[in-house]
Design a protein around this motif. Sequence first.
Motif, PDB file in Angstrom:
ATOM      1  N   ALA A 156       0.833  -1.205   0.000  1.00  0.00           N
ATOM      2  CA  ALA A 156       0.000   0.000   0.000  1.00  0.00           C
ATOM      3  C   ALA A 156       0.868   1.254   0.000  1.00  0.00           C
ATOM      4  O   ALA A 156       0.583   2.224  -0.722  1.00  0.00           O
ATOM      5  CB  ALA A 156      -0.925   0.000   1.213  1.00  0.00           C
ATOM      6  N   LYS A 157       1.934   1.236   0.798  1.00  0.00           N
ATOM      7  CA  LYS A 157       2.842   2.383   0.870  1.00  0.00           C
ATOM      8  C   LYS A 157       3.520   2.613  -0.474  1.00  0.00           C
ATOM      9  O   LYS A 157       3.603   3.744  -0.967  1.00  0.00           O
ATOM     10  CB  LYS A 157       3.894   2.128   1.954  1.00  0.00           C
ATOM     11  CG  LYS A 157       4.489   3.386   2.563  1.00  0.00           C
ATOM     12  CD  LYS A 157       3.499   4.000   3.520  1.00  0.00           C
ATOM     13  CE  LYS A 157       4.143   5.123   4.317  1.00  0.00           C
ATOM     14  NZ  LYS A 157       3.117   5.832   5.114  1.00  0.00           N
ATOM     15  N   GLU A 158       3.990   1.518  -1.081  1.00  0.00           N
ATOM     16  CA  GLU A 158       4.650   1.613  -2.389  1.00  0.00           C
ATOM     17  C   GLU A 158       3.707   2.181  -3.453  1.00  0.00           C
ATOM     18  O   GLU A 158       4.138   2.899  -4.359  1.00  0.00           O
ATOM     19  CB  GLU A 158       5.131   0.229  -2.838  1.00  0.00           C
ATOM     20  CG  GLU A 158       6.332  -0.294  -2.090  1.00  0.00           C
ATOM     21  CD  GLU A 158       6.548  -1.792  -2.305  1.00  0.00           C
ATOM     22  OE1 GLU A 158       5.875  -2.373  -3.194  1.00  0.00           O
ATOM     23  OE2 GLU A 158       7.377  -2.379  -1.587  1.00  0.00           O
ATOM     24  N   MET A 159       2.417   1.845  -3.333  1.00  0.00           N
ATOM     25  CA  MET A 159       1.437   2.278  -4.332  1.00  0.00           C
ATOM     26  C   MET A 159       0.797   3.631  -3.988  1.00  0.00           C
ATOM     27  O   MET A 159      -0.101   4.092  -4.670  1.00  0.00           O
ATOM     28  CB  MET A 159       0.365   1.192  -4.502  1.00  0.00           C
ATOM     29  CG  MET A 159       0.916  -0.085  -5.120  1.00  0.00           C
ATOM     30  SD  MET A 159      -0.308  -1.432  -5.278  1.00  0.00           S
ATOM     31  CE  MET A 159      -1.368  -0.810  -6.593  1.00  0.00           C
ATOM     32  N   ASN A 185       5.775  -1.621  15.429  1.00  0.00           N
ATOM     33  CA  ASN A 185       6.419  -1.877  14.141  1.00  0.00           C
ATOM     34  C   ASN A 185       5.520  -1.459  12.981  1.00  0.00           C
ATOM     35  O   ASN A 185       5.971  -0.831  12.016  1.00  0.00           O
ATOM     36  CB  ASN A 185       6.767  -3.363  14.020  1.00  0.00           C
ATOM     37  CG  ASN A 185       7.297  -3.721  12.643  1.00  0.00           C
ATOM     38  OD1 ASN A 185       8.258  -3.135  12.163  1.00  0.00           O
ATOM     39  ND2 ASN A 185       6.655  -4.671  11.983  1.00  0.00           N
ATOM     40  N   LEU A 186       4.226  -1.774  13.067  1.00  0.00           N
ATOM     41  CA  LEU A 186       3.303  -1.453  11.966  1.00  0.00           C
ATOM     42  C   LEU A 186       3.060   0.045  11.821  1.00  0.00           C
ATOM     43  O   LEU A 186       2.720   0.523  10.730  1.00  0.00           O
ATOM     44  CB  LEU A 186       1.972  -2.179  12.170  1.00  0.00           C
ATOM     45  CG  LEU A 186       2.002  -3.699  12.004  1.00  0.00           C
ATOM     46  CD1 LEU A 186       0.677  -4.326  12.434  1.00  0.00           C
ATOM     47  CD2 LEU A 186       2.327  -4.088  10.557  1.00  0.00           C
ATOM     48  N   MET A 187       3.257   0.794  12.905  1.00  0.00           N
ATOM     49  CA  MET A 187       2.995   2.236  12.863  1.00  0.00           C
ATOM     50  C   MET A 187       3.882   2.980  11.865  1.00  0.00           C
ATOM     51  O   MET A 187       3.555   4.086  11.431  1.00  0.00           O
ATOM     52  CB  MET A 187       3.176   2.859  14.249  1.00  0.00           C
ATOM     53  CG  MET A 187       2.036   2.615  15.221  1.00  0.00           C
ATOM     54  SD  MET A 187       0.441   3.236  14.656  1.00  0.00           S
ATOM     55  CE  MET A 187      -0.378   1.709  14.291  1.00  0.00           C
ATOM     56  N   GLN A 188       5.021   2.377  11.485  1.00  0.00           N
ATOM     57  CA  GLN A 188       5.906   3.055  10.527  1.00  0.00           C
ATOM     58  C   GLN A 188       5.225   3.265   9.170  1.00  0.00           C
ATOM     59  O   GLN A 188       5.644   4.111   8.385  1.00  0.00           O
ATOM     60  CB  GLN A 188       7.200   2.256  10.332  1.00  0.00           C
ATOM     61  CG  GLN A 188       7.003   0.894   9.690  1.00  0.00           C
ATOM     62  CD  GLN A 188       8.284   0.083   9.577  1.00  0.00           C
ATOM     63  OE1 GLN A 188       9.219   0.514   8.927  1.00  0.00           O
ATOM     64  NE2 GLN A 188       8.315  -1.075  10.218  1.00  0.00           N
ATOM     65  N   TYR A 189       4.158   2.488   8.895  1.00  0.00           N
ATOM     66  CA  TYR A 189       3.452   2.596   7.610  1.00  0.00           C
ATOM     67  C   TYR A 189       2.190   3.453   7.699  1.00  0.00           C
ATOM     68  O   TYR A 189       1.636   3.836   6.679  1.00  0.00           O
ATOM     69  CB  TYR A 189       3.042   1.197   7.127  1.00  0.00           C
ATOM     70  CG  TYR A 189       4.170   0.203   7.066  1.00  0.00           C
ATOM     71  CD1 TYR A 189       5.079   0.223   6.012  1.00  0.00           C
ATOM     72  CD2 TYR A 189       4.338  -0.763   8.063  1.00  0.00           C
ATOM     73  CE1 TYR A 189       6.133  -0.695   5.957  1.00  0.00           C
ATOM     74  CE2 TYR A 189       5.379  -1.676   8.014  1.00  0.00           C
ATOM     75  CZ  TYR A 189       6.273  -1.637   6.963  1.00  0.00           C
ATOM     76  OH  TYR A 189       7.306  -2.541   6.914  1.00  0.00           O
ATOM     77  N   VAL A 190       1.745   3.722   8.926  1.00  0.00           N
ATOM     78  CA  VAL A 190       0.405   4.297   9.139  1.00  0.00           C
ATOM     79  C   VAL A 190       0.415   5.820   9.085  1.00  0.00           C
ATOM     80  O   VAL A 190       1.312   6.469   9.621  1.00  0.00           O
ATOM     81  CB  VAL A 190      -0.167   3.795  10.487  1.00  0.00           C
ATOM     82  CG1 VAL A 190      -1.465   4.501  10.842  1.00  0.00           C
ATOM     83  CG2 VAL A 190      -0.387   2.288  10.436  1.00  0.00           C
ATOM     84  N   ASN A 191      -0.609   6.388   8.448  1.00  0.00           N
ATOM     85  CA  ASN A 191      -0.771   7.845   8.368  1.00  0.00           C
ATOM     86  C   ASN A 191      -1.775   8.378   9.380  1.00  0.00           C
ATOM     87  O   ASN A 191      -1.600   9.460   9.923  1.00  0.00           O
ATOM     88  CB  ASN A 191      -1.256   8.254   6.973  1.00  0.00           C
ATOM     89  CG  ASN A 191      -0.381   7.725   5.862  1.00  0.00           C
ATOM     90  OD1 ASN A 191      -0.808   6.860   5.099  1.00  0.00           O
ATOM     91  ND2 ASN A 191       0.839   8.217   5.763  1.00  0.00           N
ATOM     92  N   ILE A 192      -2.864   7.618   9.608  1.00  0.00           N
ATOM     93  CA  ILE A 192      -3.946   8.078  10.477  1.00  0.00           C
ATOM     94  C   ILE A 192      -4.285   6.992  11.496  1.00  0.00           C
ATOM     95  O   ILE A 192      -4.538   5.841  11.118  1.00  0.00           O
ATOM     96  CB  ILE A 192      -5.197   8.445   9.656  1.00  0.00           C
ATOM     97  CG1 ILE A 192      -4.878   9.617   8.719  1.00  0.00           C
ATOM     98  CG2 ILE A 192      -6.381   8.778  10.562  1.00  0.00           C
ATOM     99  CD1 ILE A 192      -5.966   9.957   7.729  1.00  0.00           C
ATOM    100  N   VAL A 193      -4.263   7.353  12.761  1.00  0.00           N
ATOM    101  CA  VAL A 193      -4.585   6.414  13.839  1.00  0.00           C
ATOM    102  C   VAL A 193      -5.909   6.798  14.477  1.00  0.00           C
ATOM    103  O   VAL A 193      -6.175   7.975  14.730  1.00  0.00           O
ATOM    104  CB  VAL A 193      -3.470   6.386  14.909  1.00  0.00           C
ATOM    105  CG1 VAL A 193      -3.961   5.749  16.207  1.00  0.00           C
ATOM    106  CG2 VAL A 193      -2.264   5.607  14.399  1.00  0.00           C
ATOM    107  N   ILE A 194      -6.736   5.775  14.722  1.00  0.00           N
ATOM    108  CA  ILE A 194      -8.000   5.934  15.440  1.00  0.00           C
ATOM    109  C   ILE A 194      -7.873   5.148  16.742  1.00  0.00           C
ATOM    110  O   ILE A 194      -7.404   4.006  16.735  1.00  0.00           O
ATOM    111  CB  ILE A 194      -9.177   5.394  14.608  1.00  0.00           C
ATOM    112  CG1 ILE A 194      -9.269   6.139  13.269  1.00  0.00           C
ATOM    113  CG2 ILE A 194     -10.488   5.510  15.377  1.00  0.00           C
ATOM    114  CD1 ILE A 194     -10.125   5.435  12.234  1.00  0.00           C
ATOM    115  N   ALA A 195      -8.255   5.751  17.842  1.00  0.00           N
ATOM    116  CA  ALA A 195      -8.112   5.075  19.135  1.00  0.00           C
ATOM    117  C   ALA A 195      -9.256   5.477  20.057  1.00  0.00           C
ATOM    118  O   ALA A 195     -10.014   6.403  19.759  1.00  0.00           O
ATOM    119  CB  ALA A 195      -6.773   5.438  19.781  1.00  0.00           C
ATOM    120  N   ASN A 196      -9.378   4.768  21.178  1.00  0.00           N
ATOM    121  CA  ASN A 196     -10.290   5.220  22.227  1.00  0.00           C
ATOM    122  C   ASN A 196      -9.484   5.432  23.501  1.00  0.00           C
ATOM    123  O   ASN A 196      -8.249   5.361  23.484  1.00  0.00           O
ATOM    124  CB  ASN A 196     -11.452   4.241  22.436  1.00  0.00           C
ATOM    125  CG  ASN A 196     -11.016   2.896  23.002  1.00  0.00           C
ATOM    126  OD1 ASN A 196      -9.925   2.761  23.562  1.00  0.00           O
ATOM    127  ND2 ASN A 196     -11.859   1.897  22.871  1.00  0.00           N
TER     128      ASN A 196
END
Length: 341
Positions: A156-159, A185-196
């Motif tokens: 997804a990041k590459e595309m 580790n996965l957060m390095q790819y993430v742009n938007i985080v949703i949390a509670n």
Amino acid sequence: MSKRVVTFGEIMLRLSPPGYLRFTQANSFDVVYGGGEANVAVSLANFGIDAAFITKLPKNPIGDAAINELRRYGVDTRYIARGGSRIGIYFMEKGASVRPSKVVYDRAHSAISEAKVGDIDWKAAFEGAEWFHFTGITPALGDNVAELVEEGCKVAKEMGLTISCDLNYRKKLWSTEKAGKVMGNLMQYVNIVIANEEDAEKVFGIKAPDSDVIAGELNLEGYKYVARELYNRFNLRMVAITLRESMSASDNNWSGMLYDGKEYYFSKKYKLHIVDRVGGGDSFGAGLIYSLITGKDPQYALEFAVAASALKHTIEGDANHVSVEEVETLMKGDASGRVQR
């Protein structure tokens, strides 16, 4: 051409006693299919987005039934892998008043939990897509699934896709230590985080000061701190936090906040009398994705997400079955519930 969003995770068979019966009272169960990312895909399809859901399901009639449930709402199921022996099941007992809802999982050895790198054709699935969404539930299913999520994130990041993640910590699936390591580790790819209010603390040890989830007390300055910490730690584009004040299993206050690195946005607050709260966070995520992918400003995106989720709390089942028009009507202040003729 409509915007395309791809989600990846587990869809499960949900079995619930009718009404508010307890498990021990039930002589039958109502059947629903649902799961974090599947719920997001259904919501987005209802909003007119080209939504695809990816998972792995057994090649049997129950797997077929789950796929058919997604298809009836217009979700693209072409990239679902088939194989494995079973679909995950969860039993859901709805709470009322002072009695909380209860969930019992029967999901060990589900097809998706045994999926591995190479099972999904990510490049084909992401063709023409702008957005990829997953939750913290999926990598919690096993190291092999976490590797599969990372494979999807890399492609997804590459595309050039935007990647969003709902942290969705589940203590019955993994420890806080394991969650922190894998999700970190996965957060390095993430742009938007949703949390509670619990996710940031359980997964990354970031706690909102002076807030008590059980007492239903929120300190907005504390949530600003949480959002800022997440944003800075993982170099994010946005952080969204749902704010739930629980008076009882039946009555909650519901609102949200969004942080884009410059401003903190807060939504209006809804007083909810709950029909079914499962999928509340997923409907929020879908509302946020819909708004941002269609170019809406941050305040609108937050208000739309919170209003969409408020409506979900009034709907039986896992997924949110509302239109953009219905959400915007609530956003404009019509919470009367009057009959629409």
